[in-house]
Design a protein around this motif. Structure first.
Motif, PDB file in Angstrom:
ATOM      1  N   GLU A  26       0.835  -1.205   0.000  1.00  0.00           N
ATOM      2  CA  GLU A  26       0.000   0.000   0.000  1.00  0.00           C
ATOM      3  C   GLU A  26       0.869   1.254   0.000  1.00  0.00           C
ATOM      4  OE1 GLU A  26      -3.326   2.237   2.794  1.00  0.00           O
ATOM      5  OE2 GLU A  26      -2.585   0.272   3.376  1.00  0.00           O
ATOM      6  N   ARG A  27       1.892   1.280   0.835  1.00  0.00           N
ATOM      7  CA  ARG A  27       2.811   2.426   0.861  1.00  0.00           C
ATOM      8  C   ARG A  27       3.540   2.568  -0.479  1.00  0.00           C
ATOM      9  NH1 ARG A  27       3.564   0.603   6.160  1.00  0.00           N
ATOM     10  NH2 ARG A  27       5.442  -0.535   5.623  1.00  0.00           N
ATOM     11  N   ARG A  30       0.876   4.036  -2.986  1.00  0.00           N
ATOM     12  CA  ARG A  30       0.490   5.419  -2.668  1.00  0.00           C
ATOM     13  C   ARG A  30       1.642   6.397  -2.850  1.00  0.00           C
ATOM     14  NH1 ARG A  30      -3.906   5.639   2.152  1.00  0.00           N
ATOM     15  NH2 ARG A  30      -5.527   4.672   0.909  1.00  0.00           N
ATOM     16  N   ALA A  38      -4.819   6.416  -5.667  1.00  0.00           N
ATOM     17  CA  ALA A  38      -4.788   5.083  -5.066  1.00  0.00           C
ATOM     18  C   ALA A  38      -5.702   5.090  -3.847  1.00  0.00           C
ATOM     19  CB  ALA A  38      -3.365   4.700  -4.664  1.00  0.00           C
ATOM     20  N   SER A  52      -6.798   1.953  -8.309  1.00  0.00           N
ATOM     21  CA  SER A  52      -5.719   2.892  -8.616  1.00  0.00           C
ATOM     22  C   SER A  52      -5.776   3.315 -10.074  1.00  0.00           C
ATOM     23  CB  SER A  52      -4.344   2.291  -8.292  1.00  0.00           C
ATOM     24  OG  SER A  52      -4.132   1.090  -8.999  1.00  0.00           O
TER      25      SER A  52
END
Length: 117
Positions: A26-27, A30, A38, A52
């Motif tokens: 996720e990091r 993003r 996202a 996304s």
């Protein structure tokens, strides 16, 4: 311009593993310079979904297959290997798409999808 969406029904005992492997991904997404939007959502207790929009299909697939530069480039690939080893989900699907148009705004932003000249 390209997009991706996934939807999954979690195996509840696998939720801690999913979070452990999913948070770094996720990091990665993003923070990716070519991810225009996202988002992730969860409907407790089992349903998770992601969405996304990317500047290009090449950028999106480079992230998916770990061909990016930087220290976190292989996070997504490693998480998919772990999912193959022992699945997090009962059901899982990923959809790839090409946005055709955009209507409205999201949190005050718009123009994620460029208009034809």
């Amino acid at each position: 311009m390209s997009g991706s969406s996934s939807w999954a029904r979690m195996r509840l005992p696998e939720l801690p593993r999913f979070i452990r492997w999913g948070r770094p991904v996720e990091r990665q997404i993003r923070g990716h310079p070519e991810a225009k939007l996202a988002a992730a959502a969860i409907r407790l207790p089992r349903t998770v979904s992601t969405f996304s929009i990317w500047t290009s299909t090449r950028a999106m697939t480079a992230m998916v297959f770990g061909r990016d530069d930087g220290e976190g480039a292989h996070r997504h690939t490693e998480a998919m290997i772990e999912r193959e080893r022992r699945d997090f989900h009962h059901e899982f699907t990923t959809l790839r798409f090409r946005p055709l148009s955009e209507h409205g705004s999201w949190e005050g932003r718009s123009q994620y999808v460029p208009w034809p000249a």
